[in-house]
Design an enzyme around this catalytic site. Structure first.
Site, PDB file in Angstrom:
ATOM      1  N   GLU A 299       0.822  -1.204   0.000  1.00 43.61           N
ATOM      2  CA  GLU A 299       0.000   0.000   0.000  1.00 43.61           C
ATOM      3  C   GLU A 299       0.858   1.258   0.000  1.00 43.61           C
ATOM      4  O   GLU A 299       0.629   2.190  -0.783  1.00 43.61           O
ATOM      5  CB  GLU A 299      -0.936  -0.008   1.214  1.00 43.61           C
ATOM      6  CG  GLU A 299      -1.772   1.253   1.358  1.00 43.61           C
ATOM      7  CD  GLU A 299      -2.708   1.455   0.185  1.00 43.61           C
ATOM      8  OE1 GLU A 299      -2.771   2.582  -0.314  1.00 43.61           O
ATOM      9  OE2 GLU A 299      -3.344   0.480  -0.248  1.00 43.61           O
ATOM     10  N   ASP A 303       1.064   4.059  -3.027  1.00 39.73           N
ATOM     11  CA  ASP A 303       0.707   5.464  -2.817  1.00 39.73           C
ATOM     12  C   ASP A 303       1.849   6.395  -3.216  1.00 39.73           C
ATOM     13  O   ASP A 303       1.629   7.398  -3.911  1.00 39.73           O
ATOM     14  CB  ASP A 303       0.356   5.702  -1.343  1.00 39.73           C
ATOM     15  CG  ASP A 303      -0.957   5.055  -0.939  1.00 39.73           C
ATOM     16  OD1 ASP A 303      -1.716   4.650  -1.833  1.00 39.73           O
ATOM     17  OD2 ASP A 303      -1.217   4.949   0.268  1.00 39.73           O
ATOM     18  N   SER A 517      -7.444   2.097  -3.548  1.00 39.93           N
ATOM     19  CA  SER A 517      -6.157   2.604  -3.059  1.00 39.93           C
ATOM     20  C   SER A 517      -5.328   3.161  -4.206  1.00 39.93           C
ATOM     21  O   SER A 517      -4.460   4.002  -3.983  1.00 39.93           O
ATOM     22  CB  SER A 517      -5.368   1.486  -2.377  1.00 39.93           C
ATOM     23  OG  SER A 517      -5.811   1.270  -1.061  1.00 39.93           O
ATOM     24  N   ASP A 559     -17.393  11.771 -17.593  1.00 40.09           N
ATOM     25  CA  ASP A 559     -18.536  11.078 -16.998  1.00 40.09           C
ATOM     26  C   ASP A 559     -18.455   9.583 -17.309  1.00 40.09           C
ATOM     27  O   ASP A 559     -18.277   9.185 -18.465  1.00 40.09           O
ATOM     28  CB  ASP A 559     -19.822  11.672 -17.562  1.00 40.09           C
ATOM     29  CG  ASP A 559     -21.054  11.256 -16.784  1.00 40.09           C
ATOM     30  OD1 ASP A 559     -20.893  10.639 -15.710  1.00 40.09           O
ATOM     31  OD2 ASP A 559     -22.171  11.548 -17.243  1.00 40.09           O
ATOM     32  N   ILE A 560     -18.583   8.755 -16.293  1.00 38.69           N
ATOM     33  CA  ILE A 560     -18.547   7.294 -16.448  1.00 38.69           C
ATOM     34  C   ILE A 560     -19.988   6.798 -16.396  1.00 38.69           C
ATOM     35  O   ILE A 560     -20.690   7.020 -15.401  1.00 38.69           O
ATOM     36  CB  ILE A 560     -17.714   6.628 -15.338  1.00 38.69           C
ATOM     37  CG1 ILE A 560     -16.344   7.316 -15.208  1.00 38.69           C
ATOM     38  CG2 ILE A 560     -17.559   5.135 -15.613  1.00 38.69           C
ATOM     39  CD1 ILE A 560     -15.511   7.324 -16.468  1.00 38.69           C
ATOM     40  N   GLY A 578     -24.158  11.741 -15.499  1.00 40.65           N
ATOM     41  CA  GLY A 578     -24.146  12.608 -14.327  1.00 40.65           C
ATOM     42  C   GLY A 578     -23.570  11.893 -13.121  1.00 40.65           C
ATOM     43  O   GLY A 578     -22.893  10.869 -13.228  1.00 40.65           O
ATOM     44  N   ASP A 580     -23.172   9.525  -9.895  1.00 39.00           N
ATOM     45  CA  ASP A 580     -23.703   8.232  -9.458  1.00 39.00           C
ATOM     46  C   ASP A 580     -22.871   7.723  -8.292  1.00 39.00           C
ATOM     47  O   ASP A 580     -21.716   8.119  -8.119  1.00 39.00           O
ATOM     48  CB  ASP A 580     -23.708   7.216 -10.610  1.00 39.00           C
ATOM     49  CG  ASP A 580     -22.333   7.002 -11.214  1.00 39.00           C
ATOM     50  OD1 ASP A 580     -21.471   6.393 -10.551  1.00 39.00           O
ATOM     51  OD2 ASP A 580     -22.103   7.462 -12.358  1.00 39.00           O
TER      52      ASP A 580
END
EC number: 3.4.14.10
Length: 601
Positions: A299, A303, A517, A559-560, A578, A580
């Site tokens: 992790e 990062d 992550s 937008d997905i 829009g 979600d």
């Protein structure tokens, strides 16, 4: 910190200090039905085991601080960007002097002298270190060692504690008591491998069209690199600055260490210009950064490699926060008694100089976090926002609950004794004062099925997202998921970014990793780049992002509209036109965002 078992006071002073507590009844301050699923009572806690109790004192002026936050974060407000100073925020976080006096008297009654008490910078948190036996006396409770059935980790907790009734208005909460949150890293273990996947055969020079209409290397559909993200999110030509005081912060907990050899190997492979560069390491509460390969944290490596790698040469800060108690664990004692998050928050709030953008990829089910704790930690995040800090959090990796559409999992049950099936929002992702990042996969982008999203059971929906969320809910067929979520709660995530097949260096080898992550440090790096552009233009950093994102910022996001986040025996919410509750408003288009933020005051 010295533990005092007997405090000798002049007789008159002793009588005066005990006066407020004469005749007081012990009343339950906080209780839970029982430990969350998978935790079980193992043994009584040893009386000599030391607890570091953190006591939260009320913040009577917080509504005023919150009003400042709304105004200075709203691009249409005359005060936009007029951030508060450390001193100004602390004055709005401080408890009433009477509260300090009466709490100090109560501590003195139990043998704690002034030098045994640590106050936070705003004096709204008090920390004491006492043995379990004394904590049980003070809180009229019994502590036990609880173990986690899957991980084997153990903690010292109780399911109820009490305080003298006169203290109930002067203490918001005391922890560790009833909190079982683990604040684990949000990475999807289903997609983790300790070695790179076999290369997919892709013709040299092959491209696919990215959401900004620009060509993107076709290999990015199988492996995500720094170059892929810059291409995909339209930032190939932007160069950040190293000398304008802009900084990017990343957080690490639970013995997640950045391996510096891995980081340099990653830079060599993906950003050679950054090779040899360093970051600032900040240790909090005894946090370490062990450099043995065996201690490398997937992790922490993820990062820093992607966050610092994307934003370079912007200076980076990595916070390593310890949560280990000061003893050697054995069969009867725990190995992780203290939760680490409030330690990080206390430290950062006490600093004069804070990175303008900070990403965190840790959290847990909201219901494992006591309501009082969630409210107070979230208030601390509002204080950082008021000082001009953009806080980003991963949304989580379990869809609406357990990440599986069928069958319903025991994990999707309430822990309030009713044991009913419910969607499980995540915390701190559900805090209304942070920007929460969901996950996408592939090009063209679709929602990652593991991307957590939904609605808080603790926090009401803030005004900035009322229109967007209401529009989404209006599109749902009547009765959809009835009783499974709180339709009036703070909705999340707010935005999204790629979250699968990120190529990192881990223990000297190229490895692929996935989860939200990946998403949070990615989006945070682009926010840091936007701050770089604004600072270079003599403008303030963006600060708390959501009022901007929900008013005009969404127009510069991709937008997905495909995908969903299954869990709890359902298909979960769907991505659509829009906002979600899977991908928020979508992924960044950096050039469009840069034009927007440079046009703002």
């Amino acid at each position: 910190m010295k533990l005092v078992t007997l405090l000798v006071l002049p007789f008159a002073a002793a009588l005066a200090s005990t006066a407020p507590f004469k005749g007081c009844q012990q009343k339950v301050k906080e209780s839970i039905h029982g430990p969350p699923h998978r935790w079980y009572k193992h043994a009584p806690a040893p009386k000599h085991h030391m607890l570091e109790l953190k006591i939260a004192l009320p913040q009577p002026k917080f509504p005023e601080l919150e009003q400042h936050l709304w105004e200075i974060s709203d691009p249409s407000h005359a005060r936009y960007g007029a951030y508060l100073s450390k001193q100004e925020t602390e004055a709005l976080m401080a408890p009433h002097p009477e509260t300090l006096d009466i709490v100090n008297e109560w501590l003195a009654l139990h043998g704690l002298a002034e030098e045994d008490v640590i106050h936070s910078s705003a004096r709204d948190w008090v920390t004491i270190r006492v043995p379990v036996g004394l904590a049980e006396e003070m809180l009229d409770t019994t502590y036990h060692v609880y173990k986690h059935a899957e991980t084997g980790e153990s903690i010292v907790r109780t399911t109820s504690y009490s305080l003298p009734d006169i203290l109930h208005h002067h203490i918001d909460l005391i922890q560790p008591t009833t909190m079982f949150a683990r604040f684990k890293a949000f990475k999807s273990t289903m997609h983790w491998t300790n070695q790179a996947q076999p290369a997919v055969s892709i013709p040299p020079g092959a491209t696919i069209t990215g959401p900004a209409g620009n060509p993107v290397d076709a290999s990015c559909n199988s492996t995500i690199t720094l170059s892929c993200l810059r291409q995909l999110y339209n930032a190939e030509n932007y160069k950040t600055t190293a000398t304008n005081c802009n900084k990017l912060g990343l957080t690490g907990y639970l013995d997640q260490y950045v391996n510096n050899k891995d980081l340099q190997q990653f830079y060599q492979a993906q950003n050679p210009s950054a090779y040899g560069s360093d970051y600032t390491l900040v240790s909090i509460n005894g946090g370490k950064n062990n450099q043995s390969y065996a201690a490398a944290g997937s992790e922490a490596n993820l990062d820093t490699q992607f966050g610092f790698g994307l934003a370079w040469p912007t200076p980076g800060t990595f916070y390593t926060t310890g949560g280990e108690p000061h003893f050697i664990p054995d069969l009867m004692t725990p190995n992780n008694t203290n939760e680490p998050y409030s330690y990080w928050l206390d430290h950062v709030l006490s600093q004069d100089d804070i990175p303008q953008t900070i990403s965190t990829s840790y959290g847990d089910d909201e219901q494992t976090v006591p309501y009082t704790y969630a409210i107070r930690v979230c208030a601390g995040m509002a204080s950082l926002g008021a000082r001009g800090v953009s806080l980003l959090f991963s949304s989580g990796d379990h869809g609406v609950g357990d990440g599986r559409a069928n069958p319903a999992s025991q994990r999707c049950k309430t822990n309030d004794g009713r044991n009913i099936t419910t969607f499980l929002p995540m915390f701190p992702a559900s805090c209304p004062y942070v920007t929460t990042v969901g996950g996408t996969v592939n090009i063209p982008e679709t929602a990652a099925s593991f991307s957590s999203g939904g609605f808080s059971n603790y926090f009401a929906r803030p005004a900035y997202q009322e229109a967007a969320v209401s529009a989404y809910l209006a599109m749902l067929a009547p009765g959809t998921f009835e009783g499974l979520y709180n339709s009036t709660g703070r909705a999340f995530p707010d935005v999204a970014a790629q979250s699968e097949s990120f190529s990192i260096i881990y223990q000297g080898q190229e490895s692929l990793i996935a989860g939200t992550s990946c998403s949070s440090p990615t989006f945070a790096a682009f926010v840091s780049m936007l701050n770089d552009a604004r600072i270079n233009a003599q403008k303030t950093p963006l600060g708390f992002l959501n009022p901007f994102l929900y008013s005009i910022g969404y127009t510069a996001l991709n937008d997905i509209t495909d995908g969903n986040n299954p869990g709890c025996g359902t298909l979960g919410f769907n991505a659509t036109v829009g906002w979600d509750p899977v991908t928020g408003y979508g992924t960044p288009n950096f050039e469009k965002l840069k034009d927007l933020v440079l046009a703002m005051p």
